[in-house]
Design a protein around this motif. Sequence first.
Motif, mmCIF file in Angstrom:
data_model
loop_
_atom_site.group_PDB
_atom_site.id
_atom_site.type_symbol
_atom_site.label_atom_id
_atom_site.label_comp_id
_atom_site.label_asym_id
_atom_site.label_seq_id
_atom_site.Cartn_x
_atom_site.Cartn_y
_atom_site.Cartn_z
ATOM 1 N N TRP A 118 4.511 -15.933 -2.015
ATOM 2 C CA TRP A 118 5.210 -15.116 -3.004
ATOM 3 C C TRP A 118 4.643 -15.361 -4.397
ATOM 4 N N ARG A 119 4.427 -16.643 -4.751
ATOM 5 C CA ARG A 119 3.907 -16.975 -6.081
ATOM 6 C C ARG A 119 2.464 -16.508 -6.271
ATOM 7 N N GLU A 120 1.710 -16.402 -5.201
ATOM 8 C CA GLU A 120 0.314 -15.968 -5.295
ATOM 9 C C GLU A 120 0.181 -14.527 -5.767
ATOM 10 N N GLY A 121 1.190 -13.713 -5.523
ATOM 11 C CA GLY A 121 1.189 -12.348 -6.030
ATOM 12 C C GLY A 121 0.609 -11.319 -5.071
ATOM 13 N N MET A 122 0.470 -10.118 -5.589
ATOM 14 C CA MET A 122 0.014 -8.977 -4.782
ATOM 15 C C MET A 122 -1.469 -9.088 -4.457
ATOM 16 N N ARG A 123 -1.801 -8.565 -3.292
ATOM 17 C CA ARG A 123 -3.182 -8.537 -2.822
ATOM 18 C C ARG A 123 -3.529 -7.108 -2.404
ATOM 19 N N ARG A 124 -4.815 -6.879 -2.190
ATOM 20 C CA ARG A 124 -5.248 -5.540 -1.762
ATOM 21 C C ARG A 124 -4.563 -5.115 -0.475
ATOM 22 N N VAL A 125 -4.279 -6.038 0.399
ATOM 23 C CA VAL A 125 -3.628 -5.704 1.666
ATOM 24 C C VAL A 125 -2.297 -4.996 1.425
ATOM 25 N N ASP A 126 -1.645 -5.283 0.312
ATOM 26 C CA ASP A 126 -0.364 -4.642 0.011
ATOM 27 C C ASP A 126 -0.529 -3.155 -0.291
ATOM 28 N N CYS A 127 -1.727 -2.724 -0.586
ATOM 29 C CA CYS A 127 -1.994 -1.302 -0.836
ATOM 30 C C CYS A 127 -2.132 -0.513 0.463
ATOM 31 N N LEU A 128 -2.157 -1.203 1.592
ATOM 32 C CA LEU A 128 -2.276 -0.520 2.878
ATOM 33 C C LEU A 128 -0.935 -0.018 3.395
ATOM 34 N N GLY A 129 0.156 -0.475 2.788
ATOM 35 C CA GLY A 129 1.477 -0.075 3.265
ATOM 36 C C GLY A 129 1.686 -0.559 4.682
ATOM 37 N N ASP A 130 2.041 0.359 5.568
ATOM 38 C CA ASP A 130 2.311 -0.033 6.958
ATOM 39 C C ASP A 130 1.089 0.145 7.867
ATOM 40 N N ARG A 131 -0.056 0.469 7.302
ATOM 41 C CA ARG A 131 -1.275 0.670 8.119
ATOM 42 C C ARG A 131 -2.150 -0.577 8.065
ATOM 43 N N ARG A 132 -1.640 -1.670 8.629
ATOM 44 C CA ARG A 132 -2.337 -2.954 8.569
ATOM 45 C C ARG A 132 -2.871 -3.413 9.917
ATOM 46 N N TRP A 133 -2.636 -2.683 10.979
ATOM 47 C CA TRP A 133 -3.075 -3.112 12.305
ATOM 48 C C TRP A 133 -4.474 -2.569 12.596
ATOM 49 N N TRP A 134 -5.322 -3.444 13.106
ATOM 50 C CA TRP A 134 -6.705 -3.111 13.459
ATOM 51 C C TRP A 134 -6.720 -2.053 14.545
ATOM 52 N N GLY A 152 -10.800 1.638 10.930
ATOM 53 C CA GLY A 152 -9.590 2.325 11.357
ATOM 54 C C GLY A 152 -8.418 1.372 11.403
ATOM 55 N N LEU A 153 -7.358 1.720 10.691
ATOM 56 C CA LEU A 153 -6.132 0.927 10.668
ATOM 57 C C LEU A 153 -4.973 1.841 11.051
ATOM 58 N N VAL A 154 -3.963 1.291 11.704
ATOM 59 C CA VAL A 154 -2.811 2.086 12.115
ATOM 60 C C VAL A 154 -1.522 1.366 11.762
ATOM 61 N N ASN A 155 -0.434 2.096 11.839
ATOM 62 C CA ASN A 155 0.900 1.570 11.679
ATOM 63 C C ASN A 155 1.192 0.647 12.866
ATOM 64 N N SER A 156 1.919 -0.422 12.653
ATOM 65 C CA SER A 156 2.204 -1.385 13.727
ATOM 66 C C SER A 156 2.972 -0.762 14.879
ATOM 67 N N ALA A 157 3.653 0.354 14.644
ATOM 68 C CA ALA A 157 4.357 1.036 15.730
ATOM 69 C C ALA A 157 3.391 1.544 16.789
#
Length: 161
Positions: A118-134, A152-157
Amino acid sequence: RITGAHVTFPLDSAGGGSTGVRIDNEPATSPASDRIVVLCDVGLINQLWGPIVIERPGRRVTVRDLLEGIYAFFQTHLTRAEVERISSLGEDNYRLIVDAYRNRTTQRQLGVLRNWEWREGMRRVDCLGDRRWWWGVWVTYNSDETWQLNLGLVNSAHQNT
C-alpha cells in the motif's frame, strides 16, 4: 503453464517448456532473437509508455527473459505526473486506477506485505483494471519487414475458458 487439458505445470519444471528444457534456456522465439518488442494494447498502456522492449545483446531472449521483462514493465511505479496525465485523459480514469490499486493492495492475501505494498503506491499494473490475467502472445509482421509480439491479457473471469 496450463496445458490443453487444463493441467498446470510450474514453468521451471522439466515439463514446463515446449522442448522439455527450463525456461531460462529456451528461446522465446524461433528463430532466436536478442531483441523482442512487445505491444500491449490494453487501455492506455501503449499510448502512455510505448512497447515493452526486451534486449539481451549478444545472446538470445529466453522465455524467462520475456516473462520477467513484462513483469518488470508492469511493476514500475507511477509518478504523480503520470497519474495526473492518465486522469486528464478520461473522467473515470482516476477512479479506475484507484480501484485497481485498492484491489491489488488490500483484497489479496498479501499478509505482512499488505501495508508495504500500500505504501509503495500505484504501479503500471493498476492501469490494466481487471485485465491482468495472461492470455498469451502472438506475432505481427509489419510492412517494414520487422515484427513484434502482442501481449494478450483478459479479465480473471475468463481464466479457465
